[in-house]
Each structure stands twice: as structure tokens, then as C-alpha cells.
Scaffold this active site. Sequence first.
Site, PDB file in Angstrom:
ATOM      1  N   SER A   1     -11.713  -4.238   5.241  1.00  0.00           N
ATOM      2  CA  SER A   1     -10.250  -3.681   4.739  1.00  0.00           C
ATOM      3  C   SER A   1     -10.273  -2.159   5.081  1.00  0.00           C
ATOM      4  O   SER A   1     -11.099  -1.616   5.419  1.00  0.00           O
ATOM      5  CB  SER A   1     -10.381  -3.932   3.276  1.00  0.00           C
ATOM      6  OG  SER A   1     -10.237  -5.155   2.830  1.00  0.00           O
TER       7      SER A   1
ATOM      8  N   HIS B   1      -5.406  -0.197  -0.463  1.00  0.00           N
ATOM      9  CA  HIS B   1      -6.213  -0.737  -1.750  1.00  0.00           C
ATOM     10  C   HIS B   1      -7.655  -0.297  -1.232  1.00  0.00           C
ATOM     11  O   HIS B   1      -8.308  -0.173  -2.509  1.00  0.00           O
ATOM     12  CB  HIS B   1      -6.191  -2.300  -1.819  1.00  0.00           C
ATOM     13  CG  HIS B   1      -7.169  -3.074  -0.850  1.00  0.00           C
ATOM     14  ND1 HIS B   1      -6.344  -3.340   0.521  1.00  0.00           N
ATOM     15  CD2 HIS B   1      -8.428  -3.457  -0.643  1.00  0.00           C
ATOM     16  CE1 HIS B   1      -7.450  -4.050   1.223  1.00  0.00           C
ATOM     17  NE2 HIS B   1      -8.516  -3.958   0.895  1.00  0.00           N
TER      18      HIS B   1
ATOM     19  N   ASP C   1       0.432  -2.487   2.036  1.00  0.00           N
ATOM     20  CA  ASP C   1      -0.990  -2.024   1.948  1.00  0.00           C
ATOM     21  C   ASP C   1      -1.438  -0.963   3.041  1.00  0.00           C
ATOM     22  O   ASP C   1      -1.911  -1.485   4.136  1.00  0.00           O
ATOM     23  CB  ASP C   1      -1.777  -3.376   1.905  1.00  0.00           C
ATOM     24  CG  ASP C   1      -3.319  -3.008   1.600  1.00  0.00           C
ATOM     25  OD1 ASP C   1      -3.542  -1.804   1.027  1.00  0.00           O
ATOM     26  OD2 ASP C   1      -4.267  -3.754   1.536  1.00  0.00           O
TER      27      ASP C   1
END
Lengths: 413, 248
Positions: B189, B39, B89
Site C-alpha cells: 500500500s 490509509h 486514498d
Amino acid sequence: YSTLLGWVESPGYPKGYLPHTSLNWTRCAPKGQTVSIRLIHLDLENSQDCENDAVKISSNGNLIALLCGERDYEELHETVNPLLFSSPGGCLTLLFHSDYSNTKRHTGFRGFYTLQDFNECEDEEINKCTHFCHNFIGGYRCSCRHGYHLDEDKHTCAGDCGENLSGLKRGQISSPFWPGEYAENANCKYTLSVEDHLQLELHFSEGFDVEQSPEGDCMDELRIETHSETLGPFCGNKPPPPPLLTHSSHVQIHFISDGSGTNKGFNLHFRTRDKVCRPLTSNSNMTLLKQEYHRGESATVTCDLGYVVDSAPGNLSRQYSTTCQSNGVWAPLYACEIVDCGRPNLGHDSILQLVNPEDQNTKYGSQIQFYCTSNFYTLEGHDTSTCKADGEWTLMPKCNEVCGMPETSSTGR
Amino acid sequence: ILGGKAAMLGEIPWQLLITEPNFGAASLISDQWAVTAAHVVNGVAKESIKLYGGLIDTTRTDVSPIPVEKVIVHSSYREALIQTNYNNDIALIKFRSKVKLGPNLLPICLPEVNRGVMEGEQGTASGWGASFQDNKWHRTTDILQHVDIPVMSLTECRKTPRLSNKAMTFTNNMFCAGGKGRDSCKGDSGGPFVSPMLSSGVGPHYLIGIVSWGSPCGKGGATGDKKGYYTKVENYVSWINEIKKNET
């Protein structure tokens, strides 16, 4: 040398010599001759070791006679004169001296000097003739028995032998004086030459006897040279060499003997037959392998593992077909060259590098060694790679990144 | 990172910083490859990605970005307007050329395929994301932060937080980890969760997780029980190796 004939005598001879008198006389001989003196009279004061008055005669500085007192003619002729000569080409020196006084009058000495030829043939140090020696004034020369010739060294008699037998398809060759003892110092060359499609075959007779040392070395020797190889040396006395199929249209037979021995030598007859091709075996093998192939027969040549045909650049074939020609040659004929993997292309900036790249052998079966240029990589697998028969390297090692290991930083204060 | 402390230069040499077009992180896995969360890089042009290595301070201006040759997002990753499923992910980034490794830039090891992630296993998460420091919330931190946190039980992980009033999906490709006042946070992230934890002093360290998603960090205060979800890297090691092999 025109003055080398005459008298030598003490000063005042024959009236007598005075005290404190001396004479220094020297004559030298030309090459091959000597200077000699024949004393006909000697009357000097006698003393212990001729320490008062004396005649000293020396050849090239070496004392050969020390004389004093009285000697009669016979004694001089028999025991003194035979010693009074120089070496060939050397110098003879006579020194005479008298001391301060004499108890009575002495007449002195007188001698006749002359040149004499030196007989070199009687001197083993000089005479090196292997057969005959002939003396002449000023020198000597050698000569040989029948069947020999004088070698270039002018002393050695070498056996007459050797022959050019080109064009003959059959015949005999033997050592000089066969079946008698062969000549010493022989250096024989026999030449055989026939048409290109023929080859020469040699058959030795019984009675082969070429001098051999007890240790088995060839003292004398027989060698056979073809266009591609040398056979021999052969020597010994049994059995003779086996029949030789030379595969060659041109053959030279060399026979060499030394200066001694009593051996019979060799005898052979030669003939011709059609040429055949021999199987190729250098780094290769042939299908339907036979001892010999005849004109028109074909075969496939397979290079040994790790070798390839050098027929064309970039062609890495291991096989080719070839045909036996009338002249005993395969055509086409290619060499089997060893595979070369070449230096692996690592790239100038590669982490993986070769150890000593300039010294690495890159041919079939050889190993090359690698290392990683950075401490932050480790070498995975072996540090070497081997050149394979297909021209490729075995799996090359890899430099793998060192992972998950932060460098411990210093905590010192 | 909540509850963490500042890293020293060279302490987490596999940590990469992504500043544009999305803020996040990545982990160096070789001298030409990095792994991050899908992402972070999904749908962005490779030329727009600004990725840095070998630093801990984002304010340094003398470091050049590492040029990106290719971004490969896992083909099973699905993006939605309201994202409720962060399954798969993970993405790979290939550099245009090999980077020069050194004390401050070294790859992290990938785990064995069936290594397993154990409840209670302690690991270290790191990043430049949001933090609560000096009684204030910061959207990002200048100096790389890291925190040791334990892996939580599957039972606890299945109790997923509801985001945007939607139920979030927990799959076998994830694990969750966190502790009292200790968590990864927005902006972390794509960054690494490595085990054993850095403070153990035992190496080598393995990348067992990639910071993926979680509840908003600020919710429940800076000291409450925190729980972050991480992409389970061991499930993707074969995928990573296959892509690296095909791209070489």
C-alpha cells in the site's frame, strides 16, 4: 684658461726641426668661447698628402687642417687661419711630426693661439630666441618686443595678456593687440567673478578670428571654464560663438596661441543677470519641463525607469519635489541612482546557483546567469534573470528534479 | 507483490519504504515531497513515521529514516471501522529538509491532469509487501519486488470483490490492474504503479497509480487471476501542486 694665449711652434723653430721630431699640443676653451690659432709661418718638407712631415689640426677629434710645404703669410691669413678654431667650449689639437730625413733644412711653423668669444646669435643651431638675441663673452640672452615677455624657457617671447576682472559686472575682454593680429605664444587667463546670485553672460563681437587648421583643428584656441563645465575650444573665423549664458558666477577665459599665424583674435563683452535653475536631465526628467526656472519655482523630479532617488537609505522612490534657489541651485537635490537588485538570496546549499557570482552585475537591466549544481536536476525556463526597475529579479529559473528516469546501471560482466 | 521479481539498487529509485507505525510504501515526487496512500498514514503522528529512501533491502540497518515535517491526508478521504470505500486514498508527506538526490534516490514524474489510464496499458507495481515465494507465503519481503501488470477494463474493475461481506466501492478516482498470478499485495500500500512498465526500458516513467486496496492476495491461491485497485494519480495532480505551492 689663463694660459690660453701664446705661441705654438715646431721644435727648433726658426733654426729648423730635426728628423724624428714631434709635438702634441692641445688647448680647450671655456663654455661660449673657442680656441683659435693664427699661423704666421709655415715651412715644412712638402710631400704627397703631407705623408712625410706634417701639421695636423683637429677640433674635438675632427681633422680641420693638414699642412706641409711652404705657405706665405697672405695665404695663411686668407685660406688657412679662418678654419683653425675649436667648437664653443671644445678643444683644439695640433700634432706635428717629421720623418727620418729632409732633403734640405726647413724652419718649421709658428702660430699664435688665443681665446675668442663665440657668437651664438649667429648660429641657428644654438640661437632659439623667438625675438631678439644678444651675444656676450661666454654666452647669449634673448629679449622681446614691447607687449611680450620672455617665457620661463628664456627663449620664447609670449604675448602679455590676461587680467583679473573680479567684481566687474560688465566689461570687455579681447585678445592681445585686438583688432590687430594677436601675439604669438600667448597664454592668457582672464578671470571674471561676481556675486553668487548672478551669472555671467558673454557676447562675442564680429570679427572673431582664431587660427584653425585646414582640417578644422584649433591651432590656437579659446576656452571658457565655468564651475561645472568647459566650453570650447573655439577657433575659426566665422561665425563667432553664440552668446553664452554661463549659469556661473565665476568664469575663466583661456586664450592660447602658438608661434605662428596672422589672425585677429577675439573680442567679447560680458555682463550679468540673475541666476536661473536649469532643468535636471541626468537620469531623470522634470514635470512642466522649461528651459529655465526662476527663484522660488518648484518642480517634481522623476527619475528615469530603473533609477531611484538616493534621498535616504531604503527609500526607493522615483520622485521628489524641489525648488529653484537664488543661486541657481535646486534644493533639495538628489541624484537618481540606478536600481540595484542585489545578489539574489539563493541560500548556501541551494541547488540553484549563480554562475560567477562575484562578476555578476546586479543593476537595473543587467542579467545574471544560473546553473544547477546537481546532475539530478534540470534548469526550468531560461538560465538567466534580469534586474527589473522595481528592484526585483524577473522570474528566476528553477532547478527541477529529474523524474522517472532511473540511471541505467552497467550490465557488463 | 505476487509474481514479481527482485529489483536492483537504483532500478526503482523513487520507491520509499515505510516501516512504522504501518508497513507500506510511498513514492518520491520531489526532493522534499512524497506521495502515499491515505490509509497508510491517516491518523498517525508524523514523528512516529519511519520512512526510508535509497534502498531495496529492508534489513539494512545503516540507513537513517527521512525526518517527516508534515503529513497531509486528502480531505475527502474517509476512514471507517470496516472500510468499504477507499475513495481519495492519497496523502502527501513533506520532509523536514530536502533529501540529497542520487542514483538510488530520484523522484517519479507526475502524470498530466487528463492523461487517462487505458485498458490494457502495462505498468509496474512495486513494494516490499506479501509475496508467494518458494511455495510459501511471506508477510513481507526483504528485497523490493516489482511486477509488470496490465490495466483492466472498467467493466472488470466495477466487479469489486466483497470484503468482510461488504460491497466495496469503485469510483472514478481508481483503476484496477492485475494479471494471472501478478498483483500487488498487503504491505505494498502507498507504493507506486508506474507507466510505461520498467521492463520496456522506455522512460521517463510516470506515477499513474498508488497501491490502494484489493482482495486478500492469498484467496484463490497464488496463481489465480488477481486484481488490485489503485488510486488514479492524475485526478490529484492539481491538488498535489497546490499543496506544494502553498507549503513552499
